[in-house]
Design a protein around this motif. Structure first.
Motif, mmCIF file in Angstrom:
data_model
loop_
_atom_site.group_PDB
_atom_site.id
_atom_site.type_symbol
_atom_site.label_atom_id
_atom_site.label_comp_id
_atom_site.label_asym_id
_atom_site.label_seq_id
_atom_site.Cartn_x
_atom_site.Cartn_y
_atom_site.Cartn_z
ATOM 1 N N GLU A 57 0.812 -1.217 0.000
ATOM 2 C CA GLU A 57 0.000 0.000 0.000
ATOM 3 C C GLU A 57 0.844 1.265 0.000
ATOM 4 O OE1 GLU A 57 -2.562 -0.593 3.369
ATOM 5 O OE2 GLU A 57 -3.221 -2.542 2.580
ATOM 6 N N ALA A 58 2.149 1.088 -0.011
ATOM 7 C CA ALA A 58 3.026 2.246 -0.132
ATOM 8 C C ALA A 58 4.267 1.800 -0.890
ATOM 9 C CB ALA A 58 3.421 2.778 1.255
ATOM 10 N N GLU A 59 4.889 2.768 -1.507
ATOM 11 C CA GLU A 59 6.151 2.504 -2.209
ATOM 12 C C GLU A 59 7.294 2.886 -1.285
ATOM 13 O OE1 GLU A 59 6.617 1.668 -5.684
ATOM 14 O OE2 GLU A 59 4.494 1.086 -5.557
ATOM 15 N N GLY A 60 8.437 2.314 -1.525
ATOM 16 C CA GLY A 60 9.599 2.765 -0.745
ATOM 17 C C GLY A 60 10.435 1.614 -0.261
ATOM 18 N N GLU A 61 11.484 1.987 0.415
ATOM 19 C CA GLU A 61 12.431 1.016 0.944
ATOM 20 C C GLU A 61 12.111 0.739 2.407
ATOM 21 O OE1 GLU A 61 15.279 -0.250 -0.788
ATOM 22 O OE2 GLU A 61 14.175 0.606 -2.499
ATOM 23 N N TYR A 62 12.405 -0.457 2.830
ATOM 24 C CA TYR A 62 12.346 -0.775 4.247
ATOM 25 C C TYR A 62 13.355 0.096 4.998
ATOM 26 C CZ TYR A 62 12.642 -3.435 8.578
ATOM 27 O OH TYR A 62 12.623 -3.816 9.897
ATOM 28 N N ALA A 63 12.985 0.523 6.176
ATOM 29 C CA ALA A 63 13.949 1.259 6.991
ATOM 30 C C ALA A 63 13.835 0.824 8.441
ATOM 31 C CB ALA A 63 13.727 2.767 6.875
ATOM 32 N N GLY A 64 14.953 0.863 9.130
ATOM 33 C CA GLY A 64 14.973 0.520 10.548
ATOM 34 C C GLY A 64 15.738 -0.759 10.797
ATOM 35 N N ALA A 65 15.757 -1.148 12.070
ATOM 36 C CA ALA A 65 16.480 -2.355 12.469
ATOM 37 C C ALA A 65 15.773 -3.582 11.904
ATOM 38 C CB ALA A 65 16.544 -2.439 13.997
ATOM 39 N N VAL A 66 16.460 -4.693 11.938
ATOM 40 C CA VAL A 66 15.879 -5.947 11.444
ATOM 41 C C VAL A 66 14.639 -6.328 12.265
ATOM 42 C CG1 VAL A 66 17.421 -7.353 12.869
ATOM 43 C CG2 VAL A 66 16.492 -8.319 10.789
ATOM 44 N N PHE A 67 14.574 -5.843 13.481
ATOM 45 C CA PHE A 67 13.422 -6.141 14.350
ATOM 46 C C PHE A 67 12.535 -4.914 14.548
ATOM 47 C CE2 PHE A 67 17.339 -5.569 16.828
ATOM 48 C CZ PHE A 67 17.067 -4.368 17.455
ATOM 49 N N GLN A 68 12.472 -4.050 13.528
ATOM 50 C CA GLN A 68 11.719 -2.798 13.672
ATOM 51 C C GLN A 68 10.235 -3.060 13.976
ATOM 52 O OE1 GLN A 68 13.621 -0.297 13.787
ATOM 53 N NE2 GLN A 68 12.405 1.568 13.587
ATOM 54 N N ASP A 69 9.701 -4.155 13.443
ATOM 55 C CA ASP A 69 8.289 -4.483 13.706
ATOM 56 C C ASP A 69 7.974 -4.548 15.196
ATOM 57 O OD1 ASP A 69 8.140 -4.779 10.963
ATOM 58 O OD2 ASP A 69 7.656 -6.926 10.998
ATOM 59 N N THR A 70 8.969 -4.909 15.993
ATOM 60 C CA THR A 70 8.677 -5.081 17.423
ATOM 61 C C THR A 70 8.347 -3.763 18.111
ATOM 62 O OG1 THR A 70 11.007 -4.920 18.105
ATOM 63 C CG2 THR A 70 10.149 -7.127 17.605
ATOM 64 N N ASP A 71 8.768 -2.650 17.512
ATOM 65 C CA ASP A 71 8.383 -1.366 18.108
ATOM 66 C C ASP A 71 6.862 -1.232 18.110
ATOM 67 O OD1 ASP A 71 11.018 -0.879 18.411
ATOM 68 O OD2 ASP A 71 11.086 0.925 17.183
ATOM 69 N N PHE A 72 6.269 -1.646 17.004
ATOM 70 C CA PHE A 72 4.812 -1.639 16.962
ATOM 71 C C PHE A 72 4.237 -2.676 17.917
ATOM 72 C CE2 PHE A 72 1.065 -3.839 15.189
ATOM 73 C CZ PHE A 72 0.120 -2.856 15.440
ATOM 74 N N SER A 73 4.817 -3.855 17.929
ATOM 75 C CA SER A 73 4.260 -4.920 18.773
ATOM 76 C C SER A 73 4.277 -4.536 20.242
ATOM 77 C CB SER A 73 5.049 -6.221 18.562
ATOM 78 O OG SER A 73 4.919 -6.666 17.229
ATOM 79 N N LYS A 74 5.377 -3.944 20.670
ATOM 80 C CA LYS A 74 5.445 -3.552 22.083
ATOM 81 C C LYS A 74 4.417 -2.462 22.383
ATOM 82 C CE LYS A 74 10.326 -4.714 22.816
ATOM 83 N NZ LYS A 74 11.670 -4.101 22.876
ATOM 84 N N TRP A 75 4.207 -1.583 21.413
ATOM 85 C CA TRP A 75 3.184 -0.545 21.596
ATOM 86 C C TRP A 75 1.813 -1.202 21.704
ATOM 87 C CZ3 TRP A 75 -0.989 0.768 18.403
ATOM 88 C CH2 TRP A 75 -1.666 1.943 18.764
ATOM 89 N N LEU A 76 1.548 -2.143 20.796
ATOM 90 C CA LEU A 76 0.240 -2.789 20.789
ATOM 91 C C LEU A 76 0.015 -3.581 22.079
ATOM 92 C CD1 LEU A 76 -2.362 -3.402 19.183
ATOM 93 C CD2 LEU A 76 -1.201 -5.418 18.239
ATOM 94 N N GLU A 77 1.067 -4.214 22.579
ATOM 95 C CA GLU A 77 0.917 -4.957 23.829
ATOM 96 C C GLU A 77 0.606 -3.995 24.980
ATOM 97 O OE1 GLU A 77 4.307 -7.210 25.093
ATOM 98 O OE2 GLU A 77 3.122 -8.438 26.473
#
Lengths: 639, 639
Positions: A57-77
């Protein structure tokens, strides 16, 4: 003993509730803005954008650490925990939309990790040692469980199950499956939570598989390294990953401290679920090593900044303590699970030690600044000018400078309720003291247990024990090891704690009537604490503790050059609650001694320096670095 | 006061002569084999091969550090010093052949540096900051001067002059010349030596130019960095290079410690040659800062392993001391030059402190193993397991593992004679005490001054003062600051030192007759030393010193966990010379206290541990790590 649900506990505590409120009102909204790259002054997280790119749903390059998704997960938790305490439609709408996006970013086979989906689709499962792939999955699963438990909404749980199914297909004992595990433990404890929320034993068995495989020969990390051309961190010893030995053969806490306590937490879950004595024995050995040889008085663990790791027994230097906030949090996770395995107050003592000291020091009183590293002594000049101290900061850092400890502190604070109690069929254990209302079904009755206390400042804890009908069960009140003369009354009648004490708990068994009153008194005189003589860094030094709170001297109160200060073991302290200081703390005042400054500046001399008495003020360690920058010291030289 | 030539001094000292012999018999031949890649087990140096390639007499690639030539230069300088003490035909033949080779490797314009000649001919003079080009030249010039002074052979001096002429053409105030200086000072002091040996003032003026330019704005290093594309160490602060300010504006010892003291030594030479008061004032300020705020009790300097540098005032941690052996050597160079500028015993006190302690600790008793880093406390477990201690070694390293400190120690030991005395027209200063014979022309007489002593172990120093005819001059005997009750007799008649003391020297002026006897007594009871109260690392601790020798506790004598040991300020010591221990040392025996080990392994407790008396044995600090590996401690907690 079983864990309780945090929904069973309603906190109304002077000390903790304001901190929980801070997380809800300040931290959660702030972090959401950061995750969406909308916070001026904060480095863009790119976390949500990564999900949009992965979802196409967006164009662009991945950015952030290899575990960047966890920033969202910790927020969601954290959001999940917040909603467990109090539903919030606006917040849920934001979270639901985010979960929808995550769902669209998930691959058809259940795979979910935007780093690999966007940036390295061919690299999936090729470097478990370094790439945090299952770690990232684990944090999402934990978040899903928390959000599901709070809201009952299944969508996020379905995403998590699909992800876990994908992992279960990839990993296992089968001939075509990978016989591996992650370099950063986390998936193990997450899968147990997912099992507990879904009843699907596949997840439990997968968790056990990961734990059983760890450290076996031939070594999984060797095999995957041979299959790759590059090796990013190939020089690390396997002890860094707690994979130097099969877990049941490990006897000392080794390697990266956060990884260690996350692993031990998962092991403890499995020991409970499988009633696995060999795991429990290993855990008890590891616990003993950790808490008797490798833990600071603050509950901080991991004494080396390099690799954020454990080193050797008794190596606990104060000014170079690493003692990452997340490691203290992980120690709380582990202690809580050990407590469920064995109702022994020692585990709760350590949990409390970390909570009021080395964990709480990680967040400023206003909730906006954080310590990764929690040293027990600071001389700011050397933090600035010595490279071997470059991880130690004399002042807390703003949230956006670090993505790991702040959300971890946030989720711990909001979920604190679940650590307060433990239960089994006939017993209610009170592990921690704070004002709250606990609701629980026991012995056929609906129990409402209300605690009222000004802990950790005052020594009284009042319980109102109100089953909705008379019910016989045991109320087990923790007798903290720091308290030498606890007192108990039931409906005004004294009960001798010694007469009913069992492994650190006073067990009061009776038929409880609605409205029964229990009063627990935990006298908290100022205590002088010493270290084991083999703890070289603290030789000749004493620490000051009152109740569970470890104190420190700060330059703001006592001037600089705190190493010069001495204190008598017989020092008389006055302790007063000061509501205007540091959000309300008990300060300790006493007198000590300092050197008379010599007239000349000879560096070495046979002269004896005069000593003069000086007034000293100690504040709780956790509250340091909330005023002007300066020196701080926990271990004070004994006069 | 003027320096003396080392040829004037013949050492016959129990303590030092065997060390000099070791350098001649073991170190020089060993190092020559290493330089020629013929030492089994040693990494090939490639130094001589580089010269052969540069001379067009061998094929191949340059190998080694950018300053690899200096390994040869330091060897040659050591050889020069050895030949000053005693000619040796075989050794001279080797050295002469090597000098011939160097001559053939020199370029027609005098340029001499095999790295640039072979590897980077277009890169000459483009990165003075990092490439050690003038530093390398400086070491060759020092070697040439030493070899020339010892042998009178001009060839090596001609090569050096040609090199210096080449540099003088390139650098200077002229419009087409480079207005720069080297990132690593060394050329400055070397050029003064070359001037002193040749009388060519160009060299002196070039040295002054380098010193005057240093730290000026616009900054030379900025300019040369702009002219290059790459910058290897571009992130270092200019204080690392002592070029953060013009030298006369510098007031604190900053940056890389060896560079600092090499610079200050060159500055001191210039202050003397030009009678430059502004340089002297700056040096006195820097001296005061170094020795009153930034020097260990051992004379070690540079408390940070990172950048091998000074940090901030009073930051002198014992277990993380860097205190490179070369820095202590450089401090001796500097102290000796300050002494020539001002006849003040304070300079000699520091020289002696470094010599008997932090410098001598750098070499094993058998001369085959070395310390780069000279900590004042070692717990081997942490050296092995803490990355922030990875420069600290618990055992000395073999020669070939390091190319810097070992040859520096070797050349210092062989040239020790020149530090013993200072002279002017009417005065002979005795700075250091050791058995030797000093020959000097003064007041129209040929003086033979013989010292006989068992220093540093015994308190008597006997002088036989024998001018070949009666001569009136002053014999100035240093009164060490550590000695509280010196005594002097002249031909058996007491002389009150106080009556003739001037800035740390007892000045005995008389018409000396051949055969006059002076007896100096320097009582050396065991002294308890304390640090300035601002030196945080030593708070509450005392050191033990006897005469100039700082003592330590070693695990071999006292068991492990030395931080637990306490010592009373009133401890009674027995001191005995043990000829069989550590090549002969005075050991100090006393009693101290240790904790009773608790029955349980509680890490933190309110219990008070019992203390029991234990026997303690202290050995000279310099002699530690010559037995089995183990803990070591200088600063002992005071009871």
């Amino acid at each position: 003993m079983k864990a309780i649900s945090m929904k069973q506990v309603h906190m109304h505590d002077e000390f903790w509730s304001k901190r929980q409120q801070l997380v809800r009102d300040v931290v959660i909204p702030y972090q959401w803005e950061v995750l969406n790259d909308r916070m001026p002054g904060a480095a863009p997280s790119h976390a949500m954008e990564n999900f949009r790119i992965a979802a196409g749903e967006a164009e662009g390059e991945y950015a952030g650490a290899v575990f960047q998704d966890t920033d969202f997960s910790k927020w969601l938790e954290t959001v999940g925990f917040a909603l467990s305490l109090q539903r919030d439609e606006a917040l849920e709408r934001i979270a639901d939309e985010a979960i929808d996006l995550v769902g669209r970013a998930q691959q058809p086979d259940g795979y979910l990790n935007t780093y690999f989906t966007v940036k390295k689709p061919d690299g999936k499962w090729t470097n478990l040692r370094d790439d945090h792939e299952l770690y990232t999955a684990g944090h999402f699963i934990e978040a899903a469980v928390a959000y599901y438990r709070a809201t009952g909404k299944r969508k996020v749980l379905d995403i998590a199950c699909s992800l876990a199914d994908c992992i279960a297909a990839e990993f296992g004992a089968g001939a075509t499956q990978r016989h591996g595990y992650d370099g950063h433990p986390e998936i193990e404890l997450a899968l147990v939570k997912l099992y507990q929320s879904t009843g699907n034993r596949t997840y439990l068995e997968l968790s056990k598989f990961f734990v059983d495989e760890r450290g076996r020969q031939p070594h999984f990390f060797d095999g995957e390294q041979q299959a790759r051309t590059e090796s990013r961190f190939g020089q690390r010893g396997y002890d860094y990953f707690q994979s130097h030995l099969p877990v049941r053969e490990q006897t000392t806490a080794e390697g990266h401290a956060v990884r260690a306590v996350y692993l031990y937490s998962g092991m403890a879950d499995l020991a409970a679920e499988y009633d696995d004595r060999s795991l429990l024995d290993a855990l008890k050995e590891l616990w003993r090593n950790t808490t008797r040889k490798r833990m600071y008085i603050t509950g901080g663990i991991g004494s080396s900044a390099y690799e954020e790791r454990f080193t050797v027994d008794y190596d606990l230097p104060n000014e170079r303590a690493y003692t990452e906030s997340c490691a203290a949090i992980g120690l709380v996770f582990w202690a809580n699970r050990m407590l469920q395995l064995e109702a022994d107050g020692e585990y709760a003592d350590v949990m409390e030690r970390a909570l009021y000291n080395g964990l709480l020091s990680g967040i400023s009183l206003d909730g906006t600044k954080y310590f990764y590293v929690n040293p027990l002594e600071v001389w700011p000049s050397t933090c600035e000018h010595r490279n071997d101290m470059n991880k130690v900061k004399g002042t807390r850092q703003p949230w956006f400078a670090c993505a790991c400890c702040p959300p971890n502190i946030a989720r711990l604070l909001l979920s604190l309720g679940q650590y307060m109690y433990g239960v089994n069929d006939r017993e209610v254990y009170v592990h921690l003291y704070a004002s709250n209302t606990f609701r629980h079904k026991i012995a056929g009755a609906e129990l409402e247990l209300v605690q009222q206390t000004a802990y950790p400042w005052r020594d009284k804890v009042l319980f109102s024990v109100s089953p909705d009908r008379p019910a016989e069960f045991t109320l087990a009140l923790r007798l903290p090891a720091w308290c030498k003369n606890p007192g108990i009354t039931v409906n005004g009648e004294p009960v001798d704690p010694a007469s009913c004490a069992e492994r650190g708990y006073a067990k009061i068994t009776r038929t409880w009537q609605p409205g029964d009153k229990v009063e627990l008194t935990l006298p908290m005189p100022v205590e002088i604490v010493r270290s084991h003589p083999a703890l070289r860094a603290n030789a000749g030094a004493i620490a000051v503790q009152r109740g569970p709170v470890v104190y420190c001297l700060e330059e703001a109160d006592n001037g600089a050059n705190l190493r010069d200060v001495t204190l008598s073991r017989n020092a008389a302290f006055s302790s007063d609650y000061d509501p205007s200081l540091l959000d309300g703390v008990v300060t300790l005042k006493t007198t000590g001694w300092r050197s008379e400054m010599p007239a000349d500046d000879e560096l070495y001399t046979t002269d004896v320096f005069g000593r003069r008495q000086v007034d000293l003020t100690a504040i709780p360690y956790y509250a340091w670095a909330n005023r002007e920058a300066g020196e701080m010291l926990v271990w004070i030289r004994e006069q």
